[in-house]
Write an enzyme that holds these catalytic residues in place. Structure first.
Site, PDB file in Angstrom:
ATOM      1  N   HIS A 191      39.732  43.417  33.817  1.00  8.85           N
ATOM      2  CA  HIS A 191      39.688  43.928  35.194  1.00  8.85           C
ATOM      3  C   HIS A 191      38.340  44.510  35.611  1.00  8.85           C
ATOM      4  O   HIS A 191      37.915  44.270  36.726  1.00  8.85           O
ATOM      5  CB  HIS A 191      40.782  44.964  35.489  1.00  8.85           C
ATOM      6  N   HIS A 239      45.366  44.729  31.932  1.00  9.38           N
ATOM      7  CA  HIS A 239      44.487  44.633  33.097  1.00  9.38           C
ATOM      8  C   HIS A 239      44.441  46.004  33.770  1.00  9.38           C
ATOM      9  O   HIS A 239      45.374  46.386  34.481  1.00  9.38           O
ATOM     10  CB  HIS A 239      45.056  43.563  34.036  1.00  9.38           C
ATOM     11  N   HIS A 246      44.809  40.565  41.323  1.00 10.94           N
ATOM     12  CA  HIS A 246      44.549  39.517  42.320  1.00 10.94           C
ATOM     13  C   HIS A 246      45.653  38.456  42.360  1.00 10.94           C
ATOM     14  O   HIS A 246      45.474  37.395  42.969  1.00 10.94           O
ATOM     15  CB  HIS A 246      43.196  38.849  42.051  1.00 10.94           C
ATOM     16  N   HIS A 303      35.437  43.696  34.598  1.00  9.69           N
ATOM     17  CA  HIS A 303      34.426  42.630  34.521  1.00  9.69           C
ATOM     18  C   HIS A 303      33.171  43.084  33.767  1.00  9.69           C
ATOM     19  O   HIS A 303      32.144  42.420  33.839  1.00  9.69           O
ATOM     20  CB  HIS A 303      34.026  42.107  35.906  1.00  9.69           C
ATOM     21  N   GLU A 335      42.835  35.472  36.996  1.00 10.48           N
ATOM     22  CA  GLU A 335      43.107  36.114  38.292  1.00 10.48           C
ATOM     23  C   GLU A 335      42.026  35.881  39.340  1.00 10.48           C
ATOM     24  O   GLU A 335      42.276  36.067  40.527  1.00 10.48           O
ATOM     25  CB  GLU A 335      43.355  37.616  38.115  1.00 10.48           C
ATOM     26  N   ASP A 348      38.427  37.430  32.576  1.00 13.98           N
ATOM     27  CA  ASP A 348      38.565  36.987  33.976  1.00 13.98           C
ATOM     28  C   ASP A 348      37.610  35.837  34.350  1.00 13.98           C
ATOM     29  O   ASP A 348      36.397  36.039  34.433  1.00 13.98           O
ATOM     30  CB  ASP A 348      38.327  38.147  34.944  1.00 13.98           C
TER      31      ASP A 348
END
Ligand SMILES: [Fe+2]
Ligand SMILES: [Fe+2]
Length: 266
Positions: A176, A151, A68, A178, A39, A8
């Protein structure tokens, strides 16, 4: 062949890391193809035509997405007209865009890329498990190398997905949360797996955002503006080596590369 996946990309710092580090990583590791999750590329929320252009210009071949997806209205332009943009497959069939694509580049085997979204602690879309099985079956008729960006929030959901697809796809890499996990491995059937690849952006943060407003939100439950943070920018992801004839993964390693100018200033 070698595939670099970039986790991401968060806001301007994340795009800067991509711009500066993708050419370096491509050269250093003889990377053949680059896939990136975009995203959070527009101010931390969603993706626009401009941020996608910046990411493609840095040497990224395919951009995937996640929950997102709809944060920026402009995403509809990408969904309707950008063949290098892939959104989660788990939307109903009539939703614009595509859940997978096949990249055909000279001198390389065809590479299928699928984007999936989980359902545990996430907005409920279609069930990714049966969805992906039929998509993999369809793609495998013409493609040996298949990469999946799953994700999802729950580690169990991501591990179960990878185990189900072991031997059917080249790699399953999670996004997702992070937060990069340390469980990179080749599963018995030859599928590379990493539960979460982390994120590309400022790591002096709470998953990419300024720290104080997030703490205030947790303390008070009052709405706060979550700005993208600035410090300690890392490009995170995974580097996967795949046998182009069989589609089996040979090697997977985590990537967590500091942006050099940031490293110097620390
Ligand atoms: Fe994200
Ligand atoms: Fe997400």
């Amino acid at each position: 062949m070698k595939l670099l996946f970039i986790a991401d990309i968060v806001g301007h710092p994340g795009r800067r890391a991509v711009k500066e580090l993708v050419p370096v990583l491509r050269k250093r590791n003889a990377v053949d193809v680059v896939v990136a999750n975009g995203e959070n590329s527009a101010g931390g929320s969603g993706i626009t035509v401009n941020t996608a252009c910046e990411i493609f210009s840095a040497g990224v071949d395919i951009i995937t997405c996640g929950d997102h997806l709809w944060d920026q209205k402009e995403v509809t332009e990408l969904l309707n007209g950008e063949p290098r943009f892939v959104r989660p497959l788990t939307y109903p069939a009539w939703v614009p865009g595509q859940g997978s694509t096949v990249l055909r580049a000279p001198g390389l085997p065809a590479i299928g890329i699928i984007n999936l979204q989980g359902r545990t602690f996430m907005p409920a879309l279609e069930n990714p498990f049966p969805c992906v099985l039929s998509e993999v079956e369809r793609l495998r008729q013409s493609v040996k190398v298949l990469f999946i960006d799953f994700h999802a929030e729950a580690t169990s959901e991501k591990i179960a997905m990878a185990r189900m697809l072991d031997g059917k796809v080249s790699a399953v890499v999670g996004t997702h949360t992070h937060v990069q996990t340390a469980d990179e491995q080749i599963l018995p059937g030859g599928t590379a797996f990493l539960c979460d690849a982390g994120f590309t952006g400022p790591h002096d943060s709470v998953i990419g955002r300024e720290i104080e407003p997030i703490i205030r939100r947790f303390m008070t439950n009052m709405p706060q503006k979550f700005e993208v943070a600035k410090g300690r920018v890392l490009l995170q992801g995974a580097l996967i080596e795949i046998d182009g004839h069989t589609g089996r993964a040979v090697k997977i390693e985590r990537v967590s590369e500091p942006l050099v100018e940031e490293a110097r200033s620390v």
